[in-house]
Write a protein that holds these residues in place. Sequence first.
Motif, short mmCIF file in Angstrom:
data_model
loop_
_atom_site.label_atom_id
_atom_site.label_comp_id
_atom_site.label_asym_id
_atom_site.label_seq_id
_atom_site.Cartn_x
_atom_site.Cartn_y
_atom_site.Cartn_z
N GLY A 124 -10.91 -74.55 -90.16
CA GLY A 124 -12.24 -73.99 -89.98
C GLY A 124 -12.96 -74.57 -88.79
N ALA A 125 -12.79 -75.90 -88.58
CA ALA A 125 -13.44 -76.55 -87.45
C ALA A 125 -12.89 -76.03 -86.13
CB ALA A 125 -13.23 -78.07 -87.54
N PHE A 126 -11.56 -75.85 -86.05
CA PHE A 126 -10.96 -75.33 -84.82
C PHE A 126 -11.41 -73.90 -84.56
CE2 PHE A 126 -7.53 -78.62 -85.27
CZ PHE A 126 -7.73 -79.21 -84.04
N LEU A 127 -11.48 -73.10 -85.61
CA LEU A 127 -11.89 -71.71 -85.43
C LEU A 127 -13.36 -71.62 -85.02
CD1 LEU A 127 -10.18 -70.00 -88.50
CD2 LEU A 127 -9.43 -69.97 -86.13
N SER A 128 -14.17 -72.55 -85.48
CA SER A 128 -15.59 -72.53 -85.15
C SER A 128 -15.84 -72.88 -83.69
CB SER A 128 -16.35 -73.52 -86.04
OG SER A 128 -16.28 -73.14 -87.38
N ASN A 129 -14.99 -73.71 -83.13
CA ASN A 129 -15.18 -74.15 -81.74
C ASN A 129 -14.64 -73.11 -80.77
OD1 ASN A 129 -16.28 -76.58 -82.59
ND2 ASN A 129 -14.28 -77.57 -82.71
N GLY A 130 -15.51 -72.31 -80.26
CA GLY A 130 -15.12 -71.30 -79.27
C GLY A 130 -14.66 -70.01 -79.88
N ALA A 131 -14.65 -69.89 -81.21
CA ALA A 131 -14.23 -68.64 -81.84
C ALA A 131 -15.40 -67.70 -82.01
CB ALA A 131 -13.61 -68.94 -83.21
N TYR B 143 -11.40 -65.53 -85.28
CA TYR B 143 -12.61 -65.14 -86.00
C TYR B 143 -12.62 -65.80 -87.37
CZ TYR B 143 -16.43 -62.29 -87.76
OH TYR B 143 -17.63 -61.87 -88.27
N LEU B 144 -13.69 -66.50 -87.67
CA LEU B 144 -13.87 -67.15 -88.96
C LEU B 144 -14.91 -66.41 -89.78
CD1 LEU B 144 -13.44 -69.54 -90.92
CD2 LEU B 144 -15.19 -70.78 -89.63
N ALA C 258 -2.63 -61.46 -81.18
CA ALA C 258 -3.86 -61.24 -80.43
C ALA C 258 -5.13 -61.57 -81.21
CB ALA C 258 -3.94 -59.79 -79.96
N ARG C 259 -5.13 -61.35 -82.52
CA ARG C 259 -6.35 -61.60 -83.29
C ARG C 259 -5.98 -62.29 -84.60
NH1 ARG C 259 -8.85 -56.66 -83.63
NH2 ARG C 259 -10.66 -57.12 -82.31
N LEU C 260 -6.66 -63.40 -84.89
CA LEU C 260 -6.50 -64.11 -86.14
C LEU C 260 -7.85 -64.17 -86.84
CD1 LEU C 260 -4.96 -65.93 -88.17
CD2 LEU C 260 -5.58 -67.89 -86.71
N VAL C 261 -7.91 -63.61 -88.05
CA VAL C 261 -9.14 -63.59 -88.85
C VAL C 261 -8.88 -64.39 -90.12
CG1 VAL C 261 -10.87 -62.17 -90.00
CG2 VAL C 261 -9.72 -61.31 -87.94
N VAL C 262 -9.68 -65.42 -90.35
CA VAL C 262 -9.50 -66.30 -91.51
C VAL C 262 -10.76 -66.28 -92.37
CG1 VAL C 262 -9.03 -68.64 -92.29
CG2 VAL C 262 -7.91 -67.77 -90.23
N CYS C 263 -10.59 -66.14 -93.68
CA CYS C 263 -11.71 -66.20 -94.62
C CYS C 263 -11.74 -67.58 -95.28
CB CYS C 263 -11.55 -65.13 -95.70
SG CYS C 263 -11.53 -63.44 -95.08
#
Length: 653
Positions: free
Chosen positions: A576-583, A443-444, A556-561
Amino acid sequence: MPLTVSEIRHGIERELERVEKAVKYKILGRRRQGSIWRLEVDVAKGTRATTLDEALEGSAAWWPGQPPGSADVLSVDAMSSEINLRYCSADPPEVGEQVWVYPKRFLEALQKLWSNPELASQGREWLGRLESGNPAQICFSPTPEKFPWLRKAQREAYDLPAWDYSFLWGPPGTGKTTTLGTLVVSYLLQKAGSRILIISTTNVATDQALVACDKAAETLGEMALRRRMKRLGNHYVASYYENRTHLTPAMDERLLAKLSHLEANRPEPGDVEAYSNWKNAVEGLRKELKRSVADTLSGARVAALTASLACFYYAELAEHSFDLLVMDECSQIGRVCAAMLAPLAQAVLFAGDPQQLAPICQSTNPVAIRCLGTSAFLHADRTHKHTCFLDEQSRMAESICKVVSQLFYEGSLRVADKEKADRKWIAERTLARHAQLGNTNLYLHGTANEGSWSQKYRGPIRFESAEFIVNRCEELSADSMPGNIVVLTPFRAQRALIKTLLRRRCVRGIDVLTVHRAQGSERHTVFFDPVQGDSPFLSTPDAHCLVNVAISRAKARLVVCLSDGDRRNPLLARLGAFLSNGAGTRPPEGRPIENLVRLDDFPDCAVGVTIRTRSVVGKVLRIEGDDEYLIVLDQADGSEKRLSIPAIIKTYG
């Protein structure tokens, strides 16, 4: 250019100049637990440049009074900002008063070893072998037949002791410590009369390595071997040794208490007579303690201790012949320390992960950094048989693993085959839908505000991301155990802010840590807030490892600000790009472009604003080409995008 002995001595001297002789802390709370005093201290207002950490264990504590008091620092609890004292000569200071802590001067012991011409020659010869990258085969290695459940790469690690030096590269969750435990036991059982020395960075890491060996021997019913595994040093974590007391040393508590009080009342060297008497008394007590160490070593087939203690007890260790030295968490041990300790055994197995935290070097001197700020893993070579890379992990859900693998391990790290087929493992990493975070493992959260310096917290903070994290922690802790959640940030100030907000909400049981304190741990849910991603502190090679440690703790869950400013950091932009793809990505704070198009002063009103279109989310930097293009800093990958203003007006106007 290879390091010379004179350069090594110079590097250690420069680092010694930067290491604080005394660390002063303000006491926020105190309580007694049996004979132990637990002091909560104000880390933010301490004189120590780094955070409260395990390096202070074994230090001497002192406080003023009539008479002044002293104690031994038994342990440090960074999560609770607590220092635990034993052998107190008087009650510790009251809340609001101060305590002085005097760290053990391990560098002085290392300096003394490198000042010995014979030992320096041995250490430099070992460093030369590492630098040549050409290990020699010494022909013995154990077989993994007694542990058929080991993974393919873990079995391949059994070939490493056949080299005079080798590397076991263990990324997060790959079972490095378990591999070492089974390998050590197999080695001892298959080579009659062999002896192994285990050295690690911290007391916790040393305990974990030794207990892994004991567990491996326990599964085989080898009680006789277990009785000959010994922990050296008196600052072990007692809880690890429940039902394993055969591992712990028998230390003279009376001598330890005397030594603690002496070290806390060290006179100034300028007072020659007092200093001479003090030094003679300290050396006399240490000789008595060393005799106890020598007795323990004489009957041990496995001896485990920290790298700093190994420097203090080098002479006692050198009197015994070891077949194999396992240097665990070696990627956090300075090269010249590793090279000095390496000759203690016929072969050395360096175990660790160079993509995680590096050795701490406070000096900015280039020679000091080469000596103490780099590890033996600088010379690991994954193309050579003397390096084994553990490529299967069982901690992270597959989507989290892919991000970590692509960012830090060239795509080589994957979920273990066994876990992929394990319904229970998969179920533990399958999330129920959350109103804000959804049900995806990644989650981003986009933040509109950047971090800023806070005089109150003495460092960078960001209220917006702190509020977001605290809100989500409050919601999640109502549905699950708070102990399943950890909040990680590089800055102590942001840690203090988040802890304050959680306390105001009466949300308890959630750990908020700086990233350095998280290595070796894992949690169901991880929140990571870089706060000021474009700061110089997070633009160094060490920061690359820091981000890896932060995000690879998540099961299980990674949340990045992330904010626009954070994405100016290339690594965080890629994250951020990796998290955006499919997150499960929440649209970052910002204004939909259609709301701006309808204003009379568009496109001028868009400059400096974070906008959102169907394909791009980012901050408008400027207008180019007579109102032809908006130049937008894309939050997904950190690149500048050109958006056609006429096309925007046509689509949204």
